[in-house]
Design an enzyme around this catalytic site. Structure first.
Site: not given
Ligand SMILES: *Cc1c(COP(=O)(O)O)cnc(C)c1O
Length: 370
Positions: A35, A252
């Site tokens: 993702k 800044y």
């Molecule tokens: C993002 C996600 C994962 C993976 O999570 P990590 O902590 O990066 O391993 C697994 N399951 C679901 C439902 C997620 O949204």
């Protein structure tokens, strides 16, 4: 020439990390979680390095379709399910497995006119209270899933809130064991559970962050013994050197006041490249192989580092913001966040370079697509 601000993506490390995970969970299938554009690594460039996975899991429907169009024929799982009833036709057309967490999704699948059934992951809310059916109605949801002709296979799914710290794990596991049925497969483990809770492996696991060689807990030491390698290195160069007198201010808001006469390296990287603006003075940075630290507020296009003790440092020297010499976890810790957020924030203007070292790499044809 282009600006020297770039990320290099080491595909051999990515491929290696998946192999480490597969070996670890032997007997369970692996969803590689990609993702957020493969956690900021660039999905279209990196997925072929993961083609020894059993499936890809992600959130974004358009990216799932892109994976199909680029030639991935194996399973694809939408972790958050679909978003609109009409999306059901896209699930059918592109053979996408969907999470089902709500009744409106059952209604949409039931009403659609489909030629092929859709495979689902039925989400149990085992205590995180984000998505899914509560344990007392979960078996009714299974019964409903079984009653719908448009639904093909059903896999039971739940998600852990604290697999990185262990807090409440026993409570969540107990809810899962009580609510889930024996005859349907299960998918439970994220990265942290994949590392720390072998009993959660079940039929499929869903690791994300560890594929990229980054710690699920935010603490690099927690993954130090697992032979995972960092995939992304974020680099730039020294653009200029400033000699600053004791008492003078830097950047800044004059956040940093020089404690002594100092040499300051100005680096071509700022928050518009994805470096966190809230990084405090003292955040680690590697300049020409020396570990040093940030001084002064991050600008949009530049940041400033202390190179007083490194007289060799000069214009054009390499700067590593995180990666092979400096775990992103350490930068994240200094900034009060986790590696996930930093990886996903790499901005579009940053050049991406893909590295492959393996002599007979199985994904050499991929270079052209990135
Ligand atoms: C993002 C996600 C994962 C993976 O999570 P990590 O902590 O990066 O391993 C697994 N399951 C679901 C439902 C997620 O949204």
């Amino acid at each position: 020439m282009s600006r020297p601000t770039k990320v290099t993506i080491n595909l051999d490390a990515l491929s290696h990390n998946l192999s480490v995970i597969k070996e670890r969970v032997k007997g369970s299938k692996v969803w590689s979680v990609v993702k957020a554009d493969a956690y900021g690594h660039g999905l279209s460039c990196v997925w072929p390095a993961l083609s020894h996975t059993d499936g890809f899991a992600l959130i974004e429907l358009d990216k799932a379709i892109m994976l199909r169009e680029q030639g991935w024929v194996g399973p694809i799982l939408l972790l958050e399910g679909f978003f609109k009833p009409e999306d059901v036709y896209l699930l059918e057309r592109y053979s996408l497995t969907t999470t089902v967490h709500s009744d409106w999704q059952f209604d949409a699948i039931e009403k659609a006119q489909l030629e092929r059934p859709i495979n689902i992951y039925l989400k149990l809310n085992s205590g995180m209270n984000r998505l899914g059916y509560r344990s007392d109605v979960y078996q009714q949801a299974i019964a409903r899933a079984k009653s719908i002709n448009n639904i093909g296979s059903i896999i039971q799914m739940s998600h852990f809130a604290n697999a990185d710290t262990g807090l409440n794990m026993d409570a969540q596991k107990a809810v899962i064991n009580q609510a889930m049925v024996k005859e349907l497969p299960r998918c439970l483990a994220n990265s942290a559970a994949t590392l720390f809770y072998p009993e959660t492996y079940q039929d499929w696991v869903r690791p994300g962050i560890i594929l990229y060689g980054v710690s699920p807990s935010g603490i690099w030491q927690d993954i130090a013994d697992f032979d995972l390698q960092p995939v992304m290195t974020f680099n730039s160069e020294i653009l200029a050197i400033q000699q600053v007198k004791k008492g003078e201010q830097i950047g800044y808001g004059s956040r940093y006041i020089a404690e002594r006469d100092m040499r300051i390296g100005v680096v071509a990287c700022g928050y518009a490249d994805g470096y966190p603006r809230h990084a405090p003075d003292g955040t680690p940075v590697v300049v020409n192989g020396h570990k040093t630290q940030l001084v002064g507020r991050i600008s949009m296009d530049m940041l400033t580092v202390d190179v007083t003790d490194f007289p060799d440092v000069t214009y054009g020297n390499p700067v590593e913001l995180w990666g092979e010499q400096l775990p992103v976890d350490d930068v994240a810790t200094a900034c009060g966040t986790i590696g996930y957020e930093l990886l996903c924030a790499i901005a579009p203007r940053v050049t991406v370079e893909v590295m492959i070292n393996l002599p007979n790499s199985t994904f050499s044809d991929l270079n052209e697509s990135c």
